[in-house]
Design a protein around this motif. Sequence first.
Motif, short mmCIF file in Angstrom:
data_model
loop_
_atom_site.label_atom_id
_atom_site.label_comp_id
_atom_site.label_asym_id
_atom_site.label_seq_id
_atom_site.Cartn_x
_atom_site.Cartn_y
_atom_site.Cartn_z
N ASN A 166 -9.04 -0.23 -5.94
CA ASN A 166 -7.67 0.11 -5.53
C ASN A 166 -7.40 1.60 -5.75
O ASN A 166 -6.80 2.27 -4.90
CB ASN A 166 -6.65 -0.71 -6.32
N GLU A 167 -7.88 2.10 -6.88
CA GLU A 167 -7.67 3.51 -7.17
C GLU A 167 -8.42 4.38 -6.16
O GLU A 167 -7.90 5.37 -5.67
CB GLU A 167 -8.15 3.81 -8.60
N ARG A 221 -6.55 4.26 -2.86
CA ARG A 221 -5.35 5.12 -2.91
C ARG A 221 -5.75 6.59 -2.80
O ARG A 221 -5.12 7.35 -2.08
CB ARG A 221 -4.59 4.88 -4.22
N LEU A 249 0.85 -1.17 0.00
CA LEU A 249 0.00 0.00 0.00
C LEU A 249 0.89 1.23 0.00
O LEU A 249 1.67 1.44 0.93
CB LEU A 249 -0.89 -0.01 1.25
N ASP A 280 -4.64 8.97 0.14
CA ASP A 280 -3.92 10.21 -0.17
C ASP A 280 -4.60 11.40 0.49
O ASP A 280 -3.94 12.24 1.11
CB ASP A 280 -3.85 10.43 -1.69
N GLU A 324 0.57 9.24 -6.72
CA GLU A 324 1.20 8.66 -7.89
C GLU A 324 1.16 9.67 -9.02
O GLU A 324 0.29 10.53 -9.07
CB GLU A 324 0.43 7.41 -8.34
#
Length: 177
Positions: A73-74, A77, A24, A81, A29
């Motif tokens: 997953n996106e 993330r 993780l 973030d 990104e």
Amino acid sequence: MAATGDEAAAMDSISKAPAPPTELNLTAEPENSREATTSDTTENQKPKRPSNNNDGGVETAEEATEPAEPDINELCRDMFDKMSVFLQGELTATCEDYKLLENMNKLTSLKYMEMKDISINISRNLQDLNQKYASLQPYLDQINQIEEQVTALEQAAYKLDTYSKKLEAKFKKLEKR
């Protein structure tokens, strides 16, 4: 009836869930890697048209598919973030508050030290004044005695003046006769 060929491949791509990330990463990104991930997942989820079988005039229906869900997953993330940015902001604000309190405590401590120095100087000056007053006390006592003597002398002078006026009046009375 079992699906064959392209239909089977389409069903397999729909039923397969993406593998969870093994690591993780909470940092942001670059944009191009997200686009690549998004384009890969959308390509895999596009329904494929079945090929024309030569079944003789039988029409085949396309399989109804649910709209593609966003990549979990996106989204995770993105959530991590944003949580990271939020928590960093909260911690930064808390640190700034503590720094402000620390500076205020330091300034208050300095003010109290200044006040302590001032009070020590006032105490010393008061002691010096008391010592000077004590050393001047005999002279002040002499001044008080002299004042009392001057008052007594002044009263005696008034009495003498009154007596001399009476005497003068008697002498003038005697001269007239």
